[in-house]
Design an enzyme around this catalytic site. Structure first.
Site, PDB file in Angstrom:
ATOM      1  N   LYS A   1      29.881  84.874  79.512  1.00  0.00           N
ATOM      2  CA  LYS A   1      30.496  83.562  79.684  1.00  0.00           C
ATOM      3  C   LYS A   1      29.552  82.483  79.166  1.00  0.00           C
ATOM      4  CE  LYS A   1      32.518  80.686  83.397  1.00  0.00           C
ATOM      5  NZ  LYS A   1      32.846  80.669  84.849  1.00  0.00           N
TER       6      LYS A   1
ATOM      7  N   SER B   1      37.420  79.463  86.043  1.00  0.00           N
ATOM      8  CA  SER B   1      36.875  79.028  84.776  1.00  0.00           C
ATOM      9  C   SER B   1      36.467  80.178  83.857  1.00  0.00           C
ATOM     10  CB  SER B   1      35.647  78.147  85.029  1.00  0.00           C
ATOM     11  OG  SER B   1      34.612  78.881  85.674  1.00  0.00           O
TER      12      SER B   1
ATOM     13  N   SER C   1      36.468  81.285  90.407  1.00  0.00           N
ATOM     14  CA  SER C   1      36.478  81.424  88.954  1.00  0.00           C
ATOM     15  C   SER C   1      36.290  82.833  88.428  1.00  0.00           C
ATOM     16  CB  SER C   1      35.414  80.517  88.337  1.00  0.00           C
ATOM     17  OG  SER C   1      35.784  79.170  88.475  1.00  0.00           O
TER      18      SER C   1
END
Length: 442
Positions: A81, A156, A180
């Site tokens: 990420k 996210s 997330s």
């Protein structure tokens, strides 16, 4: 095994094939690079693909295997990420307000993954500063759900989830400050475990979002996540488990006492599809021999306890970007909301955490696991919240994702588990919450 089967085999199976010599790391990386080139232009899961570097690392992994190296993730491609540092690459945090300077070294979790033999294939998209429950930004565009490209993969860690769900990589590094990991896993039909707070090092980050954030992964199987956690747990400031998580995967749990609750901790309307998934999973657990009953935790004023930390975290994030003038209008609005929260209110929220956790966790006096929904409805449309201000966005996210943030407040492990599909073919999920520190049971 054809290329599609290989792409969806999962990290554990891929590691086994590489270890046995049936598959080379280069072959696996090339398979994923071909799929990324073909499918990601529509999905936009990756912010950057490190093709040349990944192939070089794959060749090195193959040489190590030939020399007898047996690291647990040797040669397996992973995605990181774009909130974590990968040496030599930008860390954008989903924004155009980044410094433009490549990271000098890996984040601790990335370093641990490399130490376990993994090959970093690229960095995945997230919303600006990881604020949104959908993955889209003015700088990096809209990330789409492989099950329905008109829908969001959640946020996210939506880029990671879209990549794993579409078979662009087998393991996606992720973070979770309010849901997330679990939200994207639920949107994309994956397994996503938010580990115990402090289990995985956040270094070089410190106490991110005032203790709400943790590092984990989205994967295709529980075993894949166990492999990931065994590789990254501990580290700089992290706490190693009492026994390997891969060992727990192969251990029968015995007859568990499972509490089932559909009552959201914050006001929200739960859809019929979500109620149906929860009921079906409760019936399944009962058929497997577990004791299942309806019981609601005492959430009370948990939203008021969570929001000061969340909003002050937004303020802190926005204050630390290199080019604040490039932040989106909504992000600046979240930072303003954070500035409105007095420091004394934040201090009280932090001080009161043990009291809230003790009250909420009283349900574990009589139960081993709590099961709830992850989201109140199926995935929202991609860019559904585009153009909304901070307050409107915050309220909308709370209505869709009311079940996840409470467990960031208490810090204990919670997982999103696939639970079938809605009438229109979208993934459904349930959330399993364990006692503090008890990822093993989950």
């Amino acid at each position: 095994m054809n290329s599609d089967d290989l792409a969806f085999a999962g990290a554990a199976r891929q590691a086994e094939l590489i270890r046995s010599g049936e598959l080379s790391s280069r072959e696996l990386v090339e398979t994923y690079l071909e799929r990324i080139a073909r499918l990601d232009p529509e999905l936009n899961a990756f912010r950057v693909v490190m093709a040349e570097r990944a192939l070089a690392d794959a060749d090195q992994a193959d040489s190590r295997r030939g020399a007898g190296d047996e690291r647990p993730l040797l040669g397996v491609p992973v995605a990181i990420k774009d909130a974590a540092h990968v040496a030599g690459e930008l860390t954008t945090q989903g924004t155009g307000a980044h410094s433009g300077v490549p990271a000098a070294e890996d984040s601790d979790a990335v370093r641990s993954l490399r130490g376990a033999g993994a090959v970093v294939i690229g960095k995945t998209n997230l919303p600006e500063l990881a604020i949104l429950g959908a993955t889209e930004s003015a700088t990096w565009g809209v990330t789409r759900n492989p099950w329905d490209t008109d829908r969001t993969p959640g946020g996210s860690s939506g880029g990671a989830a879209a990549a794993v769900a579409a078979g662009l990589v087998s393991l996606g590094h992720a973070t979770d400050g309010a849901g997330s990991i679990r939200i994207p896993a639920s949107c994309c039909g994956l397994f996503g475990l938010k580990p115990q707070r402090g289990r995985v090092s956040l270094a070089p980050e410190g106490d991110h979002w005032y203790g709400l954030s943790v590092t984990g992964a989205v994967t295709r199987s529980v075993l894949d996540t166990a492999l990931f956690l065994d590789a990254v747990s501990g580290g700089e400031g992290g706490s190693a488990p009492s026994r390997p998580f891969t060992e727990a995967v192969g251990t029968a749990p015995g007859r568990l006492r499972v509490a089932v609750s559909a009552r959201p901790p914050m006001p929200a309307r739960v859809s019929g599809d979500v109620h149906g998934a929860l009921d079906s999973m409760a019936e399944l657990l009962g058929s497997l021999g577990h004791r299942v009953d309806r019981n609601d935790p005492s959430y009370r004023d948990v939203g008021a306890a969570f929001l000061p930390r969340f909003l002050k975290g937004m303020e802190q994030e926005a204050a630390h970007v290199a080019r604040p003038e490039r932040l989106q209008r909504r992000t600046r609005g979240f930072a303003r909301l954070g500035r409105l929260v007095p420091r004394a209110v934040l201090a009280r929220a932090l001080r009161d955490e043990p009291r809230h956790a003790a009250r909420i966790n009283a349900i574990f006096d009589d139960h081993d696991v709590l099961m709830t929904p992850v989201a109140a409805r199926t995935p929202v449309r991609a860019a559904e919240w585009e153009g909304l201000g901070a307050t409107h966005t915050l309220n909308s996210m709370g209505m869709v994702y009311p079940f996840t943030a409470v467990w960031n407040l208490t810090g204990q492990p919670a997982a999103s588990v696939p639970a079938g599909f809605s009438a229109n073919g979208l993934p459904l999920a349930v959330q399993l919450i364990g006692r503090p520190g008890d990822e093993h049971t989950l």
